[in-house]
Design an enzyme around this catalytic site. Structure first.
Site, PDB file in Angstrom:
ATOM      1  CB  SER A  20      -0.891  -0.154   1.292  1.00  0.00           C
ATOM      2  OG  SER A  20      -0.467   0.242   2.309  1.00  0.00           O
ATOM      3  CG  HIS A  53      10.779   0.472  12.046  1.00  0.00           C
ATOM      4  ND1 HIS A  53      11.412  -0.781  11.970  1.00  0.00           N
ATOM      5  CD2 HIS A  53      10.606   0.385  13.426  1.00  0.00           C
ATOM      6  CE1 HIS A  53      10.964  -1.702  12.926  1.00  0.00           C
ATOM      7  NE2 HIS A  53      10.480  -0.801  13.826  1.00  0.00           N
ATOM      8  CG  ASP A  92      15.032  -1.515  12.294  1.00  0.00           C
ATOM      9  OD1 ASP A  92      14.825  -1.407  11.272  1.00  0.00           O
ATOM     10  OD2 ASP A  92      14.365  -2.467  12.846  1.00  0.00           O
TER      11      ASP A  92
HETATM   12  C1  GAR Z   1       4.451  -0.830   6.689  1.00  0.00           C
HETATM   13  O1  GAR Z   1       4.016  -0.446   7.868  1.00  0.00           O
HETATM   14  C2  GAR Z   1       6.153  -0.422   7.034  1.00  0.00           C
HETATM   15  O2  GAR Z   1       6.303   0.575   8.064  1.00  0.00           O
HETATM   16  C3  GAR Z   1       6.286  -1.829   7.440  1.00  0.00           C
HETATM   17  O3  GAR Z   1       5.627  -2.865   6.717  1.00  0.00           O
HETATM   18  C4  GAR Z   1       4.371  -2.165   6.432  1.00  0.00           C
HETATM   19  C5  GAR Z   1       4.174  -2.367   4.873  1.00  0.00           C
HETATM   20  O4  GAR Z   1       2.895  -2.123   4.433  1.00  0.00           O
HETATM   21  N1  GAR Z   1       7.681  -1.921   7.277  1.00  0.00           N
HETATM   22  C6  GAR Z   1       8.327  -2.897   8.312  1.00  0.00           C
HETATM   23  O5  GAR Z   1       8.131  -3.407   9.159  1.00  0.00           O
HETATM   24  C7  GAR Z   1      10.077  -2.853   8.046  1.00  0.00           C
HETATM   25  N2  GAR Z   1      10.839  -3.397   9.166  1.00  0.00           N
HETATM   26  P1  GAR Z   1       2.479  -1.891   2.887  1.00  0.00           P
HETATM   27  O6  GAR Z   1       2.828  -3.372   2.393  1.00  0.00           O
HETATM   28  O7  GAR Z   1       1.069  -2.186   3.046  1.00  0.00           O
HETATM   29  O8  GAR Z   1       3.155  -0.917   2.436  1.00  0.00           O
END
Ligand code: GAR
Length: 189
Positions: free
Chosen positions: A13, A104, A145
């Site tokens: 997304s 993050h 991180d």
């Molecule tokens: C997001 O919330 C991002 O911050 C997180 O994964 C999600 C992906 O959502 N990233 C991490 O946890 C990285 N360590 P999306 O696929 O809907 O963009």
């Protein structure tokens, strides 16, 4: 023209939000989305949005120069990890110094490090009854991180918020800030 390559592992997304943000900007192009998940919803989104996408597996990422070669040929101005859940190999970090940024879904240094990604982060925030959470956009360095922070934004939590409600609040912050921060980094602001 500035070019961006995105990495994503799941729904994508954020990828869609970033693509839409830059759609009418003739100074920025999203050249490719790279994913480590063959079934990731981000691939459907790329199809619909007419964005090039490539899948790679663990072997090509960690044991070969395959992804490095792709990135070298694309020669992006910025590599953006938008929901990418694997650790970036040292070779990529060394070959693209200060050119890789990550988002993050928490206020680092809290809730960072190994195992802290996606819903795991929001579940831990819930368990600790945090009154707030947020996002951290940072450079990627050799320590997971821990790269220099570019931007953090916070959101208040209600005691009744479930992990998925926390995730929704965090996603809203991501949609609001991530494209703007990418633009600022690209323009060297
Ligand atoms: C997001 O919330 C991002 O911050 C997180 O994964 C999600 C992906 O959502 N990233 C991490 O946890 C990285 N360590 P999306 O696929 O809907 O963009």
């Amino acid at each position: 023209m500035k070019s961006i390559v995105l990495f994503a592992s799941g729904s994508g997304s954020n990828v869609e939000n970033i693509v839409k943000y830059f759609q009418n900007n003739s100074d920025v192009s999203i050249d490719c989305v790279l994913t480590n998940k063959k079934e990731a919803k981000v691939l459907e989104r790329c199809d619909r949005l007419n964005i090039n996408a490539l899948y790679f597996n663990k072997h090509s990422f960690y044991q070969s120069d395959c992804v490095l070669n792709v990135l070298e040929s694309l020669n992006p101005d910025l590599i953006v990890l938008a929901g990418f859940l694997w650790k970036i190999p040292q070779t990529l970090i060394h070959n693209f110094p200060n050119k890789i940024i990550n988002i993050h879904p928490a206020l680092l240094p809290k809730y960072g490090g190994k195992g802290m990604y996606g819903m795991h982060v929001h579940e831990a925030v819930k368990l600790n009854n945090e009154g707030e959470t947020g996002i951290t956009i940072h450079y990627v360095n050799e320590n997971y991180d821990e790269g220099a922070i570019i931007k953090q934004a916070k959101v208040a939590l209600a005691p009744s918020d479930s992990p998925s409600e926390i995730a929704n609040k965090v996603h809203q912050l991501e949609y609001e800030y991530f494209p703007k921060v990418i633009e600022q980094v690209l323009m060297g602001e």
